[in-house]
Design a protein around this motif. Structure first.
Motif, mmCIF file in Angstrom:
data_model
loop_
_atom_site.group_PDB
_atom_site.id
_atom_site.type_symbol
_atom_site.label_atom_id
_atom_site.label_comp_id
_atom_site.label_asym_id
_atom_site.label_seq_id
_atom_site.Cartn_x
_atom_site.Cartn_y
_atom_site.Cartn_z
ATOM 1 N N SER A 151 42.255 -35.379 -95.667
ATOM 2 C CA SER A 151 42.261 -35.947 -94.325
ATOM 3 C C SER A 151 40.936 -36.662 -94.095
ATOM 4 C CB SER A 151 42.441 -34.843 -93.282
ATOM 5 O OG SER A 151 41.252 -34.078 -93.154
ATOM 6 N N VAL A 152 40.880 -37.489 -93.064
ATOM 7 C CA VAL A 152 39.662 -38.239 -92.802
ATOM 8 C C VAL A 152 38.496 -37.309 -92.522
ATOM 9 C CG1 VAL A 152 40.208 -38.515 -90.336
ATOM 10 C CG2 VAL A 152 38.657 -40.128 -91.466
ATOM 11 N N ASN A 153 38.741 -36.194 -91.829
ATOM 12 C CA ASN A 153 37.648 -35.290 -91.506
ATOM 13 C C ASN A 153 37.197 -34.470 -92.709
ATOM 14 O OD1 ASN A 153 37.440 -36.051 -88.749
ATOM 15 N ND2 ASN A 153 39.273 -34.856 -88.300
ATOM 16 N N GLN A 154 38.121 -34.104 -93.597
ATOM 17 C CA GLN A 154 37.715 -33.443 -94.838
ATOM 18 C C GLN A 154 36.876 -34.384 -95.698
ATOM 19 O OE1 GLN A 154 41.752 -32.404 -96.055
ATOM 20 N NE2 GLN A 154 41.235 -30.233 -95.951
ATOM 21 N N LEU A 155 37.278 -35.643 -95.731
ATOM 22 C CA LEU A 155 36.542 -36.638 -96.504
ATOM 23 C C LEU A 155 35.134 -36.829 -95.948
ATOM 24 C CD1 LEU A 155 36.788 -38.791 -98.774
ATOM 25 C CD2 LEU A 155 37.534 -40.389 -97.023
ATOM 26 N N LEU A 156 35.030 -36.952 -94.619
ATOM 27 C CA LEU A 156 33.733 -37.141 -93.998
ATOM 28 C C LEU A 156 32.851 -35.909 -94.163
ATOM 29 C CD1 LEU A 156 34.714 -38.964 -90.688
ATOM 30 C CD2 LEU A 156 33.474 -39.934 -92.621
ATOM 31 N N ARG A 157 33.444 -34.747 -94.064
ATOM 32 C CA ARG A 157 32.653 -33.514 -94.170
ATOM 33 C C ARG A 157 31.942 -33.416 -95.515
ATOM 34 N NH1 ARG A 157 35.186 -27.392 -93.716
ATOM 35 N NH2 ARG A 157 33.206 -26.267 -93.544
ATOM 36 N N SER A 158 32.584 -33.917 -96.570
ATOM 37 C CA SER A 158 31.998 -33.823 -97.907
ATOM 38 C C SER A 158 31.018 -34.953 -98.210
ATOM 39 C CB SER A 158 33.110 -33.821 -98.965
ATOM 40 O OG SER A 158 33.817 -35.059 -98.937
ATOM 41 N N ALA A 159 31.080 -36.050 -97.438
ATOM 42 C CA ALA A 159 30.287 -37.225 -97.801
ATOM 43 C C ALA A 159 29.376 -37.740 -96.698
ATOM 44 C CB ALA A 159 31.234 -38.349 -98.233
ATOM 45 N N LEU A 160 29.544 -37.250 -95.469
ATOM 46 C CA LEU A 160 28.883 -37.840 -94.315
ATOM 47 C C LEU A 160 27.366 -37.920 -94.472
ATOM 48 C CD1 LEU A 160 29.521 -38.894 -91.416
ATOM 49 C CD2 LEU A 160 29.048 -36.586 -90.605
ATOM 50 N N ALA A 161 26.743 -36.801 -94.814
ATOM 51 C CA ALA A 161 25.282 -36.768 -94.886
ATOM 52 C C ALA A 161 24.757 -37.672 -95.991
ATOM 53 C CB ALA A 161 24.807 -35.331 -95.102
ATOM 54 N N THR A 162 25.442 -37.695 -97.115
ATOM 55 C CA THR A 162 24.979 -38.495 -98.254
ATOM 56 C C THR A 162 25.012 -39.984 -97.943
ATOM 57 O OG1 THR A 162 25.735 -36.811 -99.815
ATOM 58 C CG2 THR A 162 25.382 -39.036 -100.678
ATOM 59 N N VAL A 163 26.140 -40.478 -97.434
ATOM 60 C CA VAL A 163 26.244 -41.916 -97.194
ATOM 61 C C VAL A 163 25.349 -42.350 -96.037
ATOM 62 C CG1 VAL A 163 28.524 -42.179 -98.228
ATOM 63 C CG2 VAL A 163 28.351 -41.587 -95.817
ATOM 64 N N ARG A 164 25.150 -41.490 -95.046
ATOM 65 C CA ARG A 164 24.250 -41.824 -93.947
ATOM 66 C C ARG A 164 22.808 -41.926 -94.449
ATOM 67 N NH1 ARG A 164 25.242 -37.888 -89.675
ATOM 68 N NH2 ARG A 164 24.037 -36.482 -90.983
ATOM 69 N N THR A 165 22.393 -40.983 -95.283
ATOM 70 C CA THR A 165 21.039 -41.012 -95.825
ATOM 71 C C THR A 165 20.829 -42.237 -96.699
ATOM 72 O OG1 THR A 165 20.960 -38.596 -95.782
ATOM 73 C CG2 THR A 165 19.358 -39.712 -97.172
ATOM 74 N N ARG A 166 21.824 -42.600 -97.481
ATOM 75 C CA ARG A 166 21.709 -43.788 -98.326
ATOM 76 C C ARG A 166 21.605 -45.057 -97.488
ATOM 77 N NH1 ARG A 166 26.219 -42.067 -102.946
ATOM 78 N NH2 ARG A 166 24.812 -40.684 -104.137
ATOM 79 N N ALA A 167 22.379 -45.124 -96.400
ATOM 80 C CA ALA A 167 22.301 -46.293 -95.530
ATOM 81 C C ALA A 167 20.915 -46.411 -94.895
ATOM 82 C CB ALA A 167 23.376 -46.214 -94.447
ATOM 83 N N ARG A 168 20.366 -45.290 -94.463
ATOM 84 C CA ARG A 168 19.023 -45.312 -93.880
ATOM 85 C C ARG A 168 17.993 -45.756 -94.913
ATOM 86 N NH1 ARG A 168 18.860 -39.607 -90.386
ATOM 87 N NH2 ARG A 168 20.186 -40.295 -88.645
ATOM 88 N N GLU A 169 18.149 -45.293 -96.132
ATOM 89 C CA GLU A 169 17.206 -45.678 -97.189
ATOM 90 C C GLU A 169 17.287 -47.167 -97.470
ATOM 91 O OE1 GLU A 169 15.577 -46.651 -100.968
ATOM 92 O OE2 GLU A 169 17.730 -46.674 -100.556
#
Length: 245
Positions: free
Chosen positions: A50-68
């Motif tokens: 589901s979209v929320n399961q997907l986000l739960r596993s990846a949210l922090a990583t992709v956000r940190t990469r975008a900030r970098e």
């Protein structure tokens, strides 16, 4: 003049007779060719989460990469500023009162622009309303979501101020299954049976700061006091995903 559509139809019919479209859309076994197997699809990574399961596993990583990327790469770093300049502008989104009384309009606008000063608009007395608007426009493309807490009854002449929150204060690992008499909590967001937000379970400060150990407490803030802004790209989505993804 030869009919080009007739020629195309003859080519399609010939292809069908050759078996390419036999038994439906996808080939000899039927179904869609996009669902086919073989070596050409072997490295095509797929997920049925589901979209929320997907986000739960990846949210922090992709956000940190975008900030970098925004911090360190010249192609990405101008993007937040471009959004702010074109959405908010140098003067911000202004107020124009339109009651039937010109005098009342003047008083309303004067009060608003007084509140919009840093000493009143933000709880830390550092950000004006223009600063907050600019930060919203800059943050959403990078972090994928914006969190504002509306503090009613704040100790200023207007009894109201805004707290700008870091999305990491909304713990994406905090998950509670629903039970009789208990709402579900999905990535820190408490939702009702329809998936609508009821409350937000927030850390008081950024979880990386000193003094916030593993047993740090969360504050339950009603959804009416939180503005959680993000673009949904699938149904039932609870958190936002960086646009850089």
């Amino acid at each position: 003049m030869p009919d080009p559509f007739a020629a195309a139809a003859r080519q399609v019919n010939a292809t069908r007779r050759g078996g390419r479209f036999a038994d439906g859309w996808g080939g000899s076994g039927g179904g869609l060719r996009a669902a086919g197997g073989g070596r050409l699809h072997a490295d095509w990574m797929m997920s049925a989460l589901s979209v929320n399961q997907l986000l739960r596993s990846a949210l922090a990583t992709v956000r940190t990469r975008a900030r970098e990327l925004v911090l360190n790469h010249s192609a990405a770093s101008p993007i937040p500023k471009i959004f702010a300049e074109n959405i908010v502008g140098k003067d911000g989104i202004t107020l124009q009162a339109q009651s039937s009384s010109a005098r009342a309009n003047q008083r309303i606008e004067a009060a608003f622009y007084r509140w919009a000063e840093p000493r009143y608009a933000s709880v830390d007395r550092r950000l004006s309303w223009l600063d907050i608007e600019t930060m919203i426009a800059e943050q959403e493309p990078v972090d994928g979501e914006v969190l504002l807490r509306l503090v009613r009854g704040f100790e200023n002449p207007f009894g109201f101020a805004v707290e700008m929150l870091d999305p990491e204060q909304l713990d994406h690992t905090y998950h509670v299954e629903p039970a009789p008499g208990r709402n579900a909590i999905v990535m820190g967001v408490e939702v009702d049976r329809w998936g609508g937000p009821v409350a937000y379970h927030l850390h008081a400060n950024h979880p990386s700061e000193t003094g916030y150990g593993r047993n740090r407490k969360r504050l339950r803030v009603p959804a009416d006091d939180v503005v959680h802004q993000f673009l949904s790209w699938r149904a039932k989505q609870v958190r936002g995903l960086t646009w850089f993804a």
